[in-house]
Write a protein that holds these residues in place. Structure first.
Motif, PDB file in Angstrom:
ATOM      1  N   HIS A   2       0.853  -1.175   0.036  1.00 23.67           N
ATOM      2  CA  HIS A   2       0.091  -0.002  -0.032  1.00 23.67           C
ATOM      3  C   HIS A   2       0.981   1.170  -0.138  1.00 23.67           C
ATOM      4  O   HIS A   2       0.597   2.294  -0.761  1.00 23.67           O
ATOM      5  CB  HIS A   2      -0.803   0.092   1.195  1.00 23.67           C
ATOM      6  CG  HIS A   2      -1.904   1.298   1.335  1.00 23.67           C
ATOM      7  ND1 HIS A   2      -2.719   1.812   0.576  1.00 23.67           N
ATOM      8  CD2 HIS A   2      -1.533   2.436   2.306  1.00 23.67           C
ATOM      9  CE1 HIS A   2      -3.105   2.998   0.886  1.00 23.67           C
ATOM     10  NE2 HIS A   2      -2.291   3.227   1.938  1.00 23.67           N
ATOM     11  N   HIS A  28      -2.782  -3.197  -7.303  1.00 21.33           N
ATOM     12  CA  HIS A  28      -3.170  -2.643  -5.967  1.00 21.33           C
ATOM     13  C   HIS A  28      -4.471  -1.875  -5.849  1.00 21.33           C
ATOM     14  O   HIS A  28      -5.259  -2.154  -4.901  1.00 21.33           O
ATOM     15  CB  HIS A  28      -2.065  -2.036  -5.517  1.00 21.33           C
ATOM     16  CG  HIS A  28      -2.135  -1.411  -4.156  1.00 21.33           C
ATOM     17  ND1 HIS A  28      -2.366  -2.090  -2.717  1.00 21.33           N
ATOM     18  CD2 HIS A  28      -2.692  -0.127  -3.582  1.00 21.33           C
ATOM     19  CE1 HIS A  28      -2.665  -1.388  -1.843  1.00 21.33           C
ATOM     20  NE2 HIS A  28      -2.927  -0.080  -2.198  1.00 21.33           N
ATOM     21  N   CYS A  32      -7.537  -1.985  -3.031  1.00 19.98           N
ATOM     22  CA  CYS A  32      -7.522  -0.755  -1.781  1.00 19.98           C
ATOM     23  C   CYS A  32      -8.300   0.315  -2.098  1.00 19.98           C
ATOM     24  O   CYS A  32      -8.107   0.926  -2.966  1.00 19.98           O
ATOM     25  CB  CYS A  32      -6.053  -0.492  -1.898  1.00 19.98           C
ATOM     26  SG  CYS A  32      -5.547   0.758  -0.437  1.00 19.98           S
ATOM     27  N   CYS A  35      -6.652   3.846  -1.853  1.00 20.60           N
ATOM     28  CA  CYS A  35      -6.111   4.383  -3.130  1.00 20.60           C
ATOM     29  C   CYS A  35      -6.728   4.546  -4.258  1.00 20.60           C
ATOM     30  O   CYS A  35      -6.614   5.520  -4.897  1.00 20.60           O
ATOM     31  CB  CYS A  35      -4.926   3.236  -3.479  1.00 20.60           C
ATOM     32  SG  CYS A  35      -3.498   3.051  -2.499  1.00 20.60           S
TER      33      CYS A  35
END
Ligand SMILES: [Zn+2]
Length: 196
Positions: A2, A28, A32, A35
């Motif tokens: 992260h 990712h 997430c 994000c």
């Protein structure tokens, strides 16, 4: 992962990452939420700023000045003429950054999103405006930002200016480190009103 992805997001949004890095971030992002929201926020800021810059007659001046500083420092490192020009440029960059920050704060107040406080302009700490040299590589920029303990909270503007936030305790050392780097054309403390 992260932390790494989070650090890359400004360049992800700017579409200037290497293919490998872009894929890492893509992967990712799937898992997430933070994000994902950060990307959305950065895109908002960019789009809003682009719209604003088109309407703003400061922008052509900025572009003109930015073209003139393609060979910063090397031309005449200690010339008073250059220093004056740099000051003027700094002021204009700060003005544009203030527009970005205003927009960021505007977005904040519209949206009531708590996780945004991780990186939003409302955070504590000093704000620095950094203009990297046109030839600076993304990896060098990221390393500098990391080494200075700063975090990118806005930009890049059309003129390549980034807004960095750095803890107050590290403001002086971050400024010094950035100013000493050959990759940095200009660094200004926006918190201090753009005055060096
Ligand atoms: Zn993440």
């Amino acid at each position: 992962m992260h932390a790494e992805a989070d650090r890359l997001l400004p360049w992800y949004v700017n579409d200037t990452l290497d293919e490998d890095e872009r894929q890492q971030v893509d992967q990712h992002l799937v898992e997430c939420l933070h994000c994902q929201q950060e990307v959305a926020w950065l895109r908002n800021v960019r789009e809003e700023f682009a719209t604003q810059a088109e309407q703003d007659d400061v922008s052509p001046k900025m572009q003109h000045l930015h073209r003139r500083m393609r060979n910063p420092r090397r031309a005449s490192p200690t010339s008073p003429v250059w220093q004056r020009r740099e000051r003027r440029l700094a002021w204009l960059v700060a003005l544009q950054a203030a527009v970005i920050l205003g927009l960021g704060i505007g977005l904040l107040s519209q949206q009531h999103v708590p996780y945004r406080t991780l990186s939003a302009p409302g955070d504590k700490g000093a704000l620095l405006i950094v203009v990297f040299n046109a030839q600076a590589r993304e990896a060098q920029m990221r390393e500098l930002v990391r080494a200075s303990g700063a975090r990118i909270v806005g930009g890049p503007t059309a003129q390549g200016a980034y807004v960095l936030r750095v803890p107050d305790a590290r403001e002086a050392s971050a400024r010094k480190l950035l100013a000493a780097s050959p990759q940095v054309a200009l660094v200004e403390d926006l918190s201090a009103g753009g005055n060096p």
